[in-house]
Design an enzyme around this catalytic site. Structure first.
Site, PDB file in Angstrom:
ATOM      1  N   TRP A 196     -62.946  -3.316  27.622  1.00 36.55           N
ATOM      2  CA  TRP A 196     -64.348  -3.825  27.908  1.00 36.55           C
ATOM      3  C   TRP A 196     -65.001  -4.710  27.211  1.00 36.55           C
ATOM      4  O   TRP A 196     -65.482  -5.452  27.607  1.00 36.55           O
ATOM      5  CB  TRP A 196     -65.306  -2.700  28.181  1.00 36.55           C
ATOM      6  CG  TRP A 196     -66.798  -2.608  28.558  1.00 36.55           C
ATOM      7  CD1 TRP A 196     -67.037  -2.511  29.917  1.00 36.55           C
ATOM      8  CD2 TRP A 196     -67.937  -3.077  27.969  1.00 36.55           C
ATOM      9  NE1 TRP A 196     -68.482  -2.813  30.328  1.00 36.55           N
ATOM     10  CE2 TRP A 196     -68.691  -3.084  28.821  1.00 36.55           C
ATOM     11  CE3 TRP A 196     -68.163  -3.647  26.739  1.00 36.55           C
ATOM     12  CZ2 TRP A 196     -69.985  -3.623  28.451  1.00 36.55           C
ATOM     13  CZ3 TRP A 196     -69.320  -3.872  26.543  1.00 36.55           C
ATOM     14  CH2 TRP A 196     -70.301  -4.051  27.184  1.00 36.55           C
ATOM     15  N   GLU A 223     -54.628  10.942  16.572  1.00 37.40           N
ATOM     16  CA  GLU A 223     -54.126   9.841  16.347  1.00 37.40           C
ATOM     17  C   GLU A 223     -55.079   8.519  16.014  1.00 37.40           C
ATOM     18  O   GLU A 223     -54.589   7.538  15.278  1.00 37.40           O
ATOM     19  CB  GLU A 223     -53.167   9.224  17.462  1.00 37.40           C
ATOM     20  CG  GLU A 223     -52.011  10.155  17.724  1.00 37.40           C
ATOM     21  CD  GLU A 223     -52.247  11.547  18.199  1.00 37.40           C
ATOM     22  OE1 GLU A 223     -53.187  11.705  18.971  1.00 37.40           O
ATOM     23  OE2 GLU A 223     -51.527  12.656  18.005  1.00 37.40           O
ATOM     24  N   ASN A 224     -56.121   8.659  16.626  1.00 34.65           N
ATOM     25  CA  ASN A 224     -57.312   7.706  16.097  1.00 34.65           C
ATOM     26  C   ASN A 224     -57.512   7.516  14.721  1.00 34.65           C
ATOM     27  O   ASN A 224     -58.301   6.354  14.241  1.00 34.65           O
ATOM     28  CB  ASN A 224     -58.737   8.017  16.886  1.00 34.65           C
ATOM     29  CG  ASN A 224     -58.314   7.930  18.433  1.00 34.65           C
ATOM     30  OD1 ASN A 224     -59.365   8.386  19.273  1.00 34.65           O
ATOM     31  ND2 ASN A 224     -57.643   7.010  18.916  1.00 34.65           N
ATOM     32  N   TRP A 225     -57.059   8.420  13.823  1.00 38.48           N
ATOM     33  CA  TRP A 225     -57.619   8.255  12.461  1.00 38.48           C
ATOM     34  C   TRP A 225     -56.617   6.752  12.131  1.00 38.48           C
ATOM     35  O   TRP A 225     -57.028   6.228  10.935  1.00 38.48           O
ATOM     36  CB  TRP A 225     -56.964   9.430  11.586  1.00 38.48           C
ATOM     37  CG  TRP A 225     -57.887  10.567  11.771  1.00 38.48           C
ATOM     38  CD1 TRP A 225     -57.478  11.835  12.489  1.00 38.48           C
ATOM     39  CD2 TRP A 225     -59.470  10.728  11.365  1.00 38.48           C
ATOM     40  NE1 TRP A 225     -58.706  12.570  12.304  1.00 38.48           N
ATOM     41  CE2 TRP A 225     -59.736  11.980  11.733  1.00 38.48           C
ATOM     42  CE3 TRP A 225     -60.278   9.791  10.873  1.00 38.48           C
ATOM     43  CZ2 TRP A 225     -61.024  12.602  11.588  1.00 38.48           C
ATOM     44  CZ3 TRP A 225     -61.468  10.189  10.703  1.00 38.48           C
ATOM     45  CH2 TRP A 225     -61.970  11.595  11.054  1.00 38.48           C
ATOM     46  N   GLY A 253     -62.099  -0.642  24.237  1.00 43.13           N
ATOM     47  CA  GLY A 253     -61.904  -2.046  23.683  1.00 43.13           C
ATOM     48  C   GLY A 253     -61.639  -2.957  24.487  1.00 43.13           C
ATOM     49  O   GLY A 253     -61.920  -4.157  24.481  1.00 43.13           O
ATOM     50  N   ARG A 298     -51.576   8.609  31.890  1.00 39.93           N
ATOM     51  CA  ARG A 298     -50.795   9.587  30.835  1.00 39.93           C
ATOM     52  C   ARG A 298     -51.891  10.555  30.172  1.00 39.93           C
ATOM     53  O   ARG A 298     -53.114  10.402  30.094  1.00 39.93           O
ATOM     54  CB  ARG A 298     -50.253   9.076  29.505  1.00 39.93           C
ATOM     55  CG  ARG A 298     -50.973   7.868  28.924  1.00 39.93           C
ATOM     56  CD  ARG A 298     -50.429   7.323  27.786  1.00 39.93           C
ATOM     57  NE  ARG A 298     -51.000   6.241  27.519  1.00 39.93           N
ATOM     58  CZ  ARG A 298     -51.026   4.883  27.652  1.00 39.93           C
ATOM     59  NH1 ARG A 298     -49.998   4.427  28.519  1.00 39.93           N
ATOM     60  NH2 ARG A 298     -51.822   3.917  27.237  1.00 39.93           N
ATOM     61  N   LEU A 299     -51.558  11.558  29.750  1.00 29.44           N
ATOM     62  CA  LEU A 299     -52.412  12.672  29.152  1.00 29.44           C
ATOM     63  C   LEU A 299     -52.893  12.498  27.563  1.00 29.44           C
ATOM     64  O   LEU A 299     -53.840  12.980  26.988  1.00 29.44           O
ATOM     65  CB  LEU A 299     -51.807  14.093  29.107  1.00 29.44           C
ATOM     66  CG  LEU A 299     -52.063  14.582  30.553  1.00 29.44           C
ATOM     67  CD1 LEU A 299     -51.390  16.258  30.532  1.00 29.44           C
ATOM     68  CD2 LEU A 299     -53.495  14.904  31.088  1.00 29.44           C
ATOM     69  N   ARG A 323     -64.474  -4.735  19.330  1.00 26.75           N
ATOM     70  CA  ARG A 323     -64.367  -3.434  19.861  1.00 26.75           C
ATOM     71  C   ARG A 323     -65.343  -2.379  19.831  1.00 26.75           C
ATOM     72  O   ARG A 323     -65.676  -1.622  20.787  1.00 26.75           O
ATOM     73  CB  ARG A 323     -62.957  -2.958  19.151  1.00 26.75           C
ATOM     74  CG  ARG A 323     -61.745  -3.613  19.802  1.00 26.75           C
ATOM     75  CD  ARG A 323     -60.380  -3.017  19.044  1.00 26.75           C
ATOM     76  NE  ARG A 323     -60.549  -1.539  19.246  1.00 26.75           N
ATOM     77  CZ  ARG A 323     -59.600  -0.996  20.309  1.00 26.75           C
ATOM     78  NH1 ARG A 323     -59.384  -1.893  21.415  1.00 26.75           N
ATOM     79  NH2 ARG A 323     -59.826   0.004  20.409  1.00 26.75           N
ATOM     80  N   ASP A 364     -61.216   6.294  28.425  1.00 21.63           N
ATOM     81  CA  ASP A 364     -60.587   5.108  27.787  1.00 21.63           C
ATOM     82  C   ASP A 364     -61.066   3.665  28.442  1.00 21.63           C
ATOM     83  O   ASP A 364     -61.453   3.679  29.543  1.00 21.63           O
ATOM     84  CB  ASP A 364     -59.110   5.459  28.281  1.00 21.63           C
ATOM     85  CG  ASP A 364     -58.125   4.542  27.762  1.00 21.63           C
ATOM     86  OD1 ASP A 364     -58.360   3.969  26.418  1.00 21.63           O
ATOM     87  OD2 ASP A 364     -56.714   4.608  28.196  1.00 21.63           O
TER      88      ASP A 364
HETATM   89  C1  FPP Z   1     -60.778   4.874  24.126  1.00 23.07           C
HETATM   90  O1  FPP Z   1     -61.090   3.576  24.335  1.00 23.07           O
HETATM   91  C2  FPP Z   1     -62.149   5.506  23.550  1.00 23.07           C
HETATM   92  C3  FPP Z   1     -62.066   6.045  22.235  1.00 23.07           C
HETATM   93  C4  FPP Z   1     -61.132   6.072  21.239  1.00 23.07           C
HETATM   94  C5  FPP Z   1     -63.543   6.675  21.656  1.00 23.07           C
HETATM   95  C6  FPP Z   1     -64.401   7.132  22.637  1.00 23.07           C
HETATM   96  C7  FPP Z   1     -65.593   7.251  22.141  1.00 23.07           C
HETATM   97  C8  FPP Z   1     -66.792   7.116  22.638  1.00 23.07           C
HETATM   98  C9  FPP Z   1     -66.818   6.671  24.127  1.00 23.07           C
HETATM   99  C10 FPP Z   1     -68.218   6.910  22.090  1.00 23.07           C
HETATM  100  C11 FPP Z   1     -68.314   7.949  20.821  1.00 23.07           C
HETATM  101  C12 FPP Z   1     -68.387   9.164  21.595  1.00 23.07           C
HETATM  102  C13 FPP Z   1     -69.277  10.215  21.617  1.00 23.07           C
HETATM  103  C14 FPP Z   1     -68.951  11.653  22.327  1.00 23.07           C
HETATM  104  C15 FPP Z   1     -70.770  10.076  21.156  1.00 23.07           C
HETATM  105  P1  FPP Z   1     -60.086   2.621  23.511  1.00 23.07           P
HETATM  106  O2  FPP Z   1     -60.907   2.132  22.314  1.00 23.07           O
HETATM  107  O3  FPP Z   1     -58.738   3.292  23.371  1.00 23.07           O
HETATM  108  O4  FPP Z   1     -59.792   1.485  24.637  1.00 23.07           O
HETATM  109  P2  FPP Z   1     -58.696   0.523  24.936  1.00 23.07           P
HETATM  110  O5  FPP Z   1     -57.686   1.343  25.351  1.00 23.07           O
HETATM  111  O6  FPP Z   1     -59.217  -0.504  25.836  1.00 23.07           O
HETATM  112  O7  FPP Z   1     -58.476  -0.482  23.640  1.00 23.07           O
END
Ligand code: FPP
Length: 244
Positions: free
Chosen positions: A24, A66-68, A22, A193-194, A32, A19
């Site tokens: 970062w 949920e990421n969809w 975004g 959280r999980l 993002r 996590d």
């Molecule tokens: C959560 O950060 C991260 C993700 C939803 C995607 C994770 C994907 C990668 C690390 C790259 C692709 C994966 C592989 C295995 C090649 P966030 O976007 O929710 O960050 P934020 O909470 O700071 O917005």
């Protein structure tokens, strides 16, 4: 970071909620997607380190059910990153005898990604040194509901009776069937959280939370999590005396 600590008590299965990509990017005034791109570098590093250390299973939460719902551009960029990662890592996986697996509704992935993923899983399936398990389009609740449906259908077909259902047979219907439960779950970016990750399997996992954002998660951060794990007393519901 000291290097002479005891590394005999390593977790067999480490699972990571990656996590903070975004945040970062936002901290640097970048889109993002740049955070996700940098996150792939951290993925490469942690896979290599896990293999060097002799960890048996590394599960990475790469894309949740949920990421969809994220903006289309971000979803597309994540799918492209996943495809490129698989393409660029094939030799590394084969060379290091790492078997790739995936958990989640992979049928929902774009065709090109799903096909390449399935091919990579097949090509690496003979590898025995480590399992890299990617959680893709994964949700813990959906996984549990799916297992319940599989068992209900078996009951309807008369193959089993409700009394036959136990924790073992239930676990056998989860995406993670055949894999050990996670010993250590690491979450980056400080959230506590999980987030629908390995809900059934996490029953006795040790949880380690670090404020480090995923793209900054490096070798020392991984070692810090493993050393913290070594300090934990895992009782699995028993007393300390029983465990010792
Ligand atoms: C959560 O950060 C991260 C993700 C939803 C995607 C994770 C994907 C990668 C690390 C790259 C692709 C994966 C592989 C295995 C090649 P966030 O976007 O929710 O960050 P934020 O909470 O700071 O917005």
């Amino acid at each position: 970071m000291a290097t002479n600590k005891d590394l005999t008590k390593l977790p067999g299965h480490v699972a990571i909620i990656m996590d903070g990509n975004g945040r970062w990017a936002r901290l640097r005034g970048l889109p993002r997607v740049m955070g996700h791109k940098e996150g792939v570098k951290a993925v490469r590093s942690v896979v290599r380190q896990a293999r060097e250390l002799g960890i048996s299973v590394l599960t990475l939460y790469a894309f949740s059910s949920e990421n969809w719902g994220r903006p289309r551009d971000e979803v597309n960029a994540l799918m492209d990153l996943l495809y490129n990662y698989l393409e660029s890592e094939l030799d590394e996986l084969l060379g290091n005898k790492i078997a790739l697996k995936a958990i989640g509704e992979i049928e929902k992935l774009p065709d090109r990604v799903r096909k390449y993923l399935e091919e990579t899983i097949k090509k690496t399936s003979v590898n025995k040194e480590m399992i890299l398990n990617l959680a893709l389009s994964y949700g813990g609740r959906a996984e549990i509901v799916r297992a319940a449906k599989v068992l209900a259908e078996r009951c309807l077909r008369g193959e089993i009776c409700p009394e036959d259902i136990d924790e073992g047979s239930f676990a056998g219907c989860l995406y993670t069937a055949g894999l050990p439960d996670p010993d250590l779950i690491i979450r980056t970016s400080g959230e506590e959280r999980l987030s629908n990750f390995l809900l059934y399997q996490a029953a006795y996992a040790e949880i380690y939370i670090t404020p480090t954002l995923w793209p900054d998660f490096g070798r020392d951060d991984f070692m810090a999590a493993l050393y913290e794990y070594q300090k934990r007393e895992r009782r699995f519901g028993l007393t300390a005396e029983q465990i010792s």
